[in-house]
Design an enzyme around this catalytic site. Structure first.
Site, mmCIF file in Angstrom:
data_model
loop_
_atom_site.group_PDB
_atom_site.id
_atom_site.type_symbol
_atom_site.label_atom_id
_atom_site.label_comp_id
_atom_site.label_asym_id
_atom_site.label_seq_id
_atom_site.Cartn_x
_atom_site.Cartn_y
_atom_site.Cartn_z
ATOM 1 N N GLY A 164 0.749 -1.193 -0.035
ATOM 2 C CA GLY A 164 -0.008 -0.060 -0.211
ATOM 3 C C GLY A 164 0.961 1.220 -0.069
ATOM 4 O O GLY A 164 0.313 2.324 0.365
ATOM 5 N N GLY A 165 2.091 1.345 -0.594
ATOM 6 C CA GLY A 165 2.651 2.334 -0.657
ATOM 7 C C GLY A 165 3.928 2.777 0.624
ATOM 8 O O GLY A 165 4.487 3.778 0.374
ATOM 9 N N GLU A 200 13.425 -3.118 -7.157
ATOM 10 C CA GLU A 200 12.750 -3.612 -8.488
ATOM 11 C C GLU A 200 12.987 -2.445 -9.363
ATOM 12 O O GLU A 200 13.138 -1.065 -9.257
ATOM 13 C CB GLU A 200 11.113 -3.610 -8.283
ATOM 14 C CG GLU A 200 10.734 -4.974 -7.852
ATOM 15 C CD GLU A 200 8.962 -4.646 -7.671
ATOM 16 O OE1 GLU A 200 8.489 -5.741 -7.115
ATOM 17 O OE2 GLU A 200 8.316 -3.873 -7.816
ATOM 18 N N LYS A 201 12.987 -2.762 -10.725
ATOM 19 C CA LYS A 201 12.952 -1.597 -11.756
ATOM 20 C C LYS A 201 11.748 -0.716 -11.599
ATOM 21 O O LYS A 201 10.617 -1.464 -11.369
ATOM 22 C CB LYS A 201 13.037 -2.433 -13.182
ATOM 23 C CG LYS A 201 12.590 -1.267 -14.306
ATOM 24 C CD LYS A 201 14.035 -0.923 -14.707
ATOM 25 C CE LYS A 201 13.670 -0.033 -16.038
ATOM 26 N NZ LYS A 201 14.916 1.065 -15.974
ATOM 27 N N ILE A 203 8.484 1.126 -12.956
ATOM 28 C CA ILE A 203 7.574 0.889 -13.999
ATOM 29 C C ILE A 203 7.158 2.308 -14.117
ATOM 30 O O ILE A 203 6.338 2.819 -13.328
ATOM 31 C CB ILE A 203 6.615 -0.126 -14.163
ATOM 32 C CG1 ILE A 203 7.250 -1.675 -13.532
ATOM 33 C CG2 ILE A 203 5.692 -0.267 -15.317
ATOM 34 C CD1 ILE A 203 8.006 -2.034 -14.814
ATOM 35 N N GLU A 288 2.300 -7.786 -5.823
ATOM 36 C CA GLU A 288 1.972 -8.551 -4.388
ATOM 37 C C GLU A 288 0.675 -9.040 -4.308
ATOM 38 O O GLU A 288 -0.083 -8.905 -5.463
ATOM 39 C CB GLU A 288 2.198 -7.317 -3.340
ATOM 40 C CG GLU A 288 1.102 -6.204 -3.498
ATOM 41 C CD GLU A 288 1.869 -4.895 -2.480
ATOM 42 O OE1 GLU A 288 0.733 -4.659 -1.704
ATOM 43 O OE2 GLU A 288 2.466 -4.241 -2.793
ATOM 44 N N ARG A 292 -6.984 -11.153 1.708
ATOM 45 C CA ARG A 292 -8.378 -10.486 2.164
ATOM 46 C C ARG A 292 -9.318 -10.206 1.239
ATOM 47 O O ARG A 292 -9.087 -10.140 0.201
ATOM 48 C CB ARG A 292 -8.028 -9.494 3.186
ATOM 49 C CG ARG A 292 -7.503 -8.289 2.375
ATOM 50 C CD ARG A 292 -7.731 -6.875 2.737
ATOM 51 N NE ARG A 292 -7.289 -5.981 1.984
ATOM 52 C CZ ARG A 292 -6.130 -5.309 1.634
ATOM 53 N NH1 ARG A 292 -5.038 -5.898 2.156
ATOM 54 N NH2 ARG A 292 -5.731 -4.639 0.626
ATOM 55 N N VAL A 295 -11.915 -3.921 -0.476
ATOM 56 C CA VAL A 295 -12.975 -2.941 -0.552
ATOM 57 C C VAL A 295 -13.823 -2.757 -1.826
ATOM 58 O O VAL A 295 -15.174 -2.914 -1.813
ATOM 59 C CB VAL A 295 -12.452 -1.223 -0.457
ATOM 60 C CG1 VAL A 295 -13.467 -0.343 -0.666
ATOM 61 C CG2 VAL A 295 -11.681 -1.101 0.944
HETATM 62 C C1 MV4 Z 1 5.744 -0.048 -8.435
HETATM 63 C C2 MV4 Z 1 5.541 1.328 -9.284
HETATM 64 C C3 MV4 Z 1 6.221 1.210 -10.207
HETATM 65 N N1 MV4 Z 1 7.232 0.280 -10.365
HETATM 66 N N2 MV4 Z 1 6.545 -0.868 -8.469
HETATM 67 C C4 MV4 Z 1 2.231 1.261 -5.324
HETATM 68 C C5 MV4 Z 1 1.554 0.591 -4.228
HETATM 69 C C6 MV4 Z 1 2.311 -0.824 -4.032
HETATM 70 N N3 MV4 Z 1 1.037 -1.564 -3.976
HETATM 71 C C7 MV4 Z 1 3.138 -0.702 -5.436
HETATM 72 N N4 MV4 Z 1 3.046 0.496 -5.829
HETATM 73 C C8 MV4 Z 1 3.837 0.686 -7.081
HETATM 74 N N5 MV4 Z 1 4.816 -0.118 -7.066
HETATM 75 C C9 MV4 Z 1 7.374 -0.882 -9.680
HETATM 76 N N6 MV4 Z 1 8.252 -1.650 -9.779
HETATM 77 C C10 MV4 Z 1 4.416 2.209 -8.746
HETATM 78 C C11 MV4 Z 1 3.741 2.131 -7.904
HETATM 79 C C12 MV4 Z 1 2.962 3.150 -7.430
HETATM 80 C C13 MV4 Z 1 3.451 4.339 -7.028
HETATM 81 C C14 MV4 Z 1 4.814 4.560 -6.662
HETATM 82 C C15 MV4 Z 1 5.189 5.584 -6.065
HETATM 83 C C16 MV4 Z 1 4.305 6.857 -5.990
HETATM 84 C C17 MV4 Z 1 3.055 6.482 -6.254
HETATM 85 C C18 MV4 Z 1 2.432 5.383 -6.964
HETATM 86 C C19 MV4 Z 1 1.125 5.144 -7.212
HETATM 87 C C20 MV4 Z 1 0.555 4.216 -7.577
HETATM 88 C C21 MV4 Z 1 1.702 2.762 -7.694
#
Ligand code: MV4
Length: 445
Positions: A164-165, A200-201, A203, A288, A292, A295
């Site tokens: 969840g960030g 991770e790279k 994206i 991930e 559960r 929402v």
């Molecule tokens: C990432 C990503 C880009 N590349 N992983 C956000 C919550 C979590 N569930 C995984 N998240 C992300 N993982 C990789 N390899 C982009 C997100 C991401 C995000 C990241 C930083 C700031 C805001 C974001 C908003 C949505 C998703």
């Protein structure tokens, strides 16, 4: 089937679970904090027990208090809903030790998927594509530097116990890599009591697409297709839909098949959501899995016609899934808008208070999942989500029209809500064309 269960949650999801129980002839025991004692859904429950003061740590997160309530009411099982104790392995384990069925996955599967580094390993064993990155955890040494350079920047550092960030750092160059790793590690240590991080790279501008799956205790698992949850603000989803509007049939099959392989590999039982990032070229990467009900589960219920909470209850009671994959069909389009008691004009800060006028929408294709009503006092102590509006229509265009109509009808006064923000999103031409990604809100509003 169970004859009596306890619901260790509050609000709309507690009411949602009570309703599913009653359709299955199960008695539902509700628990409540002192702040929720006036909640009308408590009247719908067969019994209601106070578990402590408003403060979550003393009530909805208080394991001893909840287990006591379960013992006193002699329930066979506990449904944790989402949030609170839903992914707490200690709670699931204690339930088991007390002879109470935890309505969720086995503790072992929950531990494995809750550990993101382990989840990546499981995904790789299941031959599912993960985001390129470290094999295991990383340190702030030369190996991390080499990996980042081999993959190329930007990279992202994530907490293995996170989700969840939280505990994430995006890194653009060698100079900031060490400090990013160390600060992510420190943040993860404080937040989760576990400082493990991985790389991770990164994206760029991905869509967030997640697959709903359900597995029984006999080794049978099915998926319920995917949800597109790209419309989020600071990791809080605002609008979700099913199916993902840009997936072709073949990619959908591969995506859902991948999710099922992860679930089977982890010996999972009950409801899970497998999350993927979808890049600009429509390549998907596992990130991930959530152990559960979520929402946004109603959009999946609307397009597949299956009651996911009922299925959770049946599976937890030991019944086999009678559903086969070919009985699960996608029908039309569903969209959900989250109505939060927040002020969009004030940085979405919580906007609690008493609702003096409340008129919910209705009509063809509209479902409202909520526990609020006229006179309800929205407490500042809990999550600001107070209702979910879900629409179901034949096409995405019609679904957007119905959602605008429904949100336009919805009267909640005098507190501020996210309804106007949702209406703006629904009217945005990029949303209408579905040319969106996880950065859509930050870029456009
Ligand atoms: C990432 C990503 C880009 N590349 N992983 C956000 C919550 C979590 N569930 C995984 N998240 C992300 N993982 C990789 N390899 C982009 C997100 C991401 C995000 C990241 C930083 C700031 C805001 C974001 C908003 C949505 C998703």
């Amino acid at each position: 089937m169970f004859s009596k269960i306890l619901i260790a949650n509050r609000g709309e999801i507690a009411l949602r679970i009570i309703r599913a129980c009653h359709e299955l002839n199960i008695e539902a025991v509700a628990v409540y904090s002192e702040a929720d004692k006036e909640a009308p859904y408590l009247q719908l429950a067969d019994e209601a027990i106070c578990i402590g003061p408003a403060d979550c740590s003393k009530s909805y997160l208080n394991i001893a208090s909840i287990i006591s309530a379960a013992e006193i009411t002699d329930v066979e099982a506990i449904h944790p809903g989402y949030g609170f104790l839903a992914e707490n392995t200690e709670f699931a384990q204690i339930c088991g030790e007390c002879g109470i069925t935890f309505i969720g996955p086995p503790v072992e599967a929950m531990k494995n998927l809750g550990d993101k580094v382990m989840a990546r390993k499981i995904a790789k064993q299941a031959k599912v594509r993960c985001v390129p990155g470290s094999v295991g955890t990383i340190e702030d040494g030369p190996e991390a530097l080499k990996l980042a350079n081999d993959m190329g920047y930007p990279v992202i550092i994530k907490a293995s116990a996170g989700g969840g960030g939280r505990g994430m750092r995006i890194v653009h160059n060698d100079i900031s890599l060490r400090s990013a790793i160390n600060s992510a590690r420190a943040e993860a240590e404080v937040a989760f009591g576990n400082g493990d991080v991985y790389m991770e790279k990164f994206i760029v501008e991905p869509r967030h697409v997640e697959v709903q799956v359900m597995a029984d205790s006999k080794g049978h698992a099915v998926h319920f297709y995917e949800r597109d949850c790209s419309i989020q603000r600071r990791h809080q989803k605002m609008v979700e839909e099913s199916p993902c509007p840009i997936l072709d049939k073949k990619t959908r099959e591969e995506l859902c098949g991948s999710a099922l392989r992860i679930i089977k590999e982890s010996k999972y039982v009950n409801a899970a959501t497998v999350e993927f990032l979808l890049d600009k070229d429509k390549n998907f990467y596992f990130i991930e899995a959530n152990a559960r009900i979520q929402v946004e589960h109603p959009v999946t219920e609307m397009v597949t016609g299956h009651d996911l909470i009922k299925l959770q209850l049946q599976i937890a009671s030991g019944m086999p899934l009678t559903l086969t994959q070919k009985n699960i069909k996608l029908n039309g389009v569903a969209i959900e808008c989250r109505v939060n008691a927040e002020d969009p004009d004030n940085n979405f800060s919580p906007c609690p208070g008493r609702i003096t006028r409340y008129i919910p929408p209705g009509g063809f294709g509209v479902r409202v999942d909520t526990h609020v009503h006229q006179g309800w006092n929205v407490s500042p102590t809990y999550d600001s989500m107070i209702a979910k509006v879900i629409v179901h229509q034949k096409t995405r265009t019609e679904a957007i029209t119905t959602m605008k109509r429904a949100l336009g009808e919805f009267i909640i006064e005098p507190i501020k809500t996210t309804i106007p923000a949702c209406l703006e999103i629904l009217s945005h031409n990029l949303f209408v064309k579905s040319e969106v990604d996880t950065g859509f809100i930050e870029r456009n509003f």
